[in-house]
Design a protein around this motif. Structure first.
Motif, mmCIF file in Angstrom:
data_model
loop_
_atom_site.group_PDB
_atom_site.id
_atom_site.type_symbol
_atom_site.label_atom_id
_atom_site.label_comp_id
_atom_site.label_asym_id
_atom_site.label_seq_id
_atom_site.Cartn_x
_atom_site.Cartn_y
_atom_site.Cartn_z
ATOM 1 N N UNK A 145 -5.338 2.448 -3.733
ATOM 2 C CA UNK A 145 -5.117 3.889 -3.552
ATOM 3 C C UNK A 145 -6.383 4.596 -3.080
ATOM 4 N N UNK A 146 -7.550 4.022 -3.322
ATOM 5 C CA UNK A 146 -8.818 4.620 -2.888
ATOM 6 C C UNK A 146 -9.259 4.135 -1.513
ATOM 7 N N UNK A 147 -8.512 3.228 -0.920
ATOM 8 C CA UNK A 147 -8.913 2.679 0.381
ATOM 9 C C UNK A 147 -8.517 3.632 1.502
ATOM 10 N N UNK A 148 -9.209 3.518 2.619
ATOM 11 C CA UNK A 148 -8.885 4.352 3.776
ATOM 12 C C UNK A 148 -7.507 4.033 4.334
ATOM 13 N N UNK A 149 -7.039 2.822 4.142
ATOM 14 C CA UNK A 149 -5.696 2.478 4.615
ATOM 15 C C UNK A 149 -4.644 3.319 3.904
ATOM 16 N N UNK A 150 -4.937 3.725 2.713
ATOM 17 C CA UNK A 150 -4.004 4.559 1.954
ATOM 18 C C UNK A 150 -4.306 6.052 2.148
ATOM 19 N N UNK A 151 -5.556 6.394 2.355
ATOM 20 C CA UNK A 151 -5.965 7.795 2.375
ATOM 21 C C UNK A 151 -5.932 8.463 3.749
ATOM 22 N N UNK A 152 -6.203 7.728 4.819
ATOM 23 C CA UNK A 152 -6.259 8.356 6.139
ATOM 24 C C UNK A 152 -4.870 8.818 6.588
ATOM 25 N N UNK A 153 -4.802 9.957 7.236
ATOM 26 C CA UNK A 153 -3.496 10.472 7.658
ATOM 27 C C UNK A 153 -2.980 9.806 8.936
ATOM 28 N N UNK A 154 -1.694 9.937 9.141
ATOM 29 C CA UNK A 154 -1.012 9.555 10.384
ATOM 30 C C UNK A 154 -0.869 8.050 10.589
ATOM 31 N N UNK A 212 3.840 -1.114 3.435
ATOM 32 C CA UNK A 212 3.854 -0.207 2.284
ATOM 33 C C UNK A 212 3.207 -0.897 1.089
ATOM 34 N N UNK A 213 2.926 -0.097 0.066
ATOM 35 C CA UNK A 213 2.224 -0.595 -1.124
ATOM 36 C C UNK A 213 2.888 -1.832 -1.741
ATOM 37 N N UNK A 214 4.196 -1.896 -1.736
ATOM 38 C CA UNK A 214 4.885 -3.042 -2.355
ATOM 39 C C UNK A 214 4.491 -4.357 -1.678
ATOM 40 N N UNK A 215 4.224 -4.310 -0.382
ATOM 41 C CA UNK A 215 3.815 -5.524 0.325
ATOM 42 C C UNK A 215 2.325 -5.786 0.171
ATOM 43 N N UNK A 216 1.547 -4.756 -0.044
ATOM 44 C CA UNK A 216 0.088 -4.912 -0.115
ATOM 45 C C UNK A 216 -0.298 -5.904 -1.212
ATOM 46 N N UNK A 217 0.314 -5.785 -2.386
ATOM 47 C CA UNK A 217 -0.010 -6.730 -3.452
ATOM 48 C C UNK A 217 0.319 -8.151 -3.019
ATOM 49 N N UNK A 218 1.451 -8.331 -2.367
ATOM 50 C CA UNK A 218 1.843 -9.680 -1.922
ATOM 51 C C UNK A 218 0.831 -10.233 -0.921
ATOM 52 N N UNK A 219 0.386 -9.394 0.007
ATOM 53 C CA UNK A 219 -0.615 -9.831 0.990
ATOM 54 C C UNK A 219 -1.914 -10.174 0.274
#
Length: 166
Positions: free
Chosen positions: A94-103, A38-45
């Motif tokens: 938020x503009x990346x495909x990891x955030x935008x692609x469904x499923x 989830x987004x909270x971990x993305x910044x840490x990564x």
């Protein structure tokens, strides 16, 4: 190989790069369900690995743009990883495909990941959704290329950009 990868039920990615090719390959296989933090971990990564969307040199080349930035302008896409701020990283994420692609299935902890991995219905639903999304994207892309070739050869109407709703 791709046939071997397709046999797995799930793939867990901790993206070490914003444009990770393995992500696109796994998503397009529509075999394993793709899990990402989830987004909270993305910044840490991001902070740990240091990935950015563009080279910091772009900040020098486009320094004049900084003077035109207003208070409500988006954050600059050029930063040094060690100086990154969560809101800047997550704005561009938020503009990346990891955030935008469904499923895509997301997890906020290892316990949540393990619970999700055991939910067969959720995995099957995500896999079917990824497969259908890929079919629609392929049809839209082929339609655009067909229209582009027709336009080049005949001068008829210019092709519209690929759209998944057509």
């Amino acid at each position: 190989t791709f046939p071997e990868m397709r046999r797995f039920r799930a793939a867990v990615l901790f993206p070490w790069d914003p444009a990770l090719m393995a992500f696109y390959e796994l998503y397009s296989l529509a075999g394993p369900v793709v899990f990402i933090p989830r987004r909270a971990w993305i910044y840490k990564v991001q902070h740990l690995t240091g990935w950015i969307w563009s080279q910091p040199a772009g900040a020098v080349e486009l320094a004049s743009l900084a003077s035109q930035r207003g208070a409500d302008s988006p954050p600059s896409p050029w930063w040094h990883p060690q100086d990154s701020k969560p809101e800047d990283v997550l704005h561009w994420y938020a503009y990346s495909d990891k955030q935008r692609l469904p499923h895509i299935l997301r997890f906020g902890s290892l316990a949540e990941l393990f619970r999700l991995l055991l939910r067969g219905n959720a995995l099957r639903r995500a896999r079917r959704g990824m497969r259908e999304h890929n079919r629609r994207a392929l049809r839209a892309g082929l339609r655009w290329y067909r229209d582009a070739v027709l336009w080049l050869l005949t001068g008829s109407q210019a092709p519209a950009s690929p759209c998944l709703t057509r």
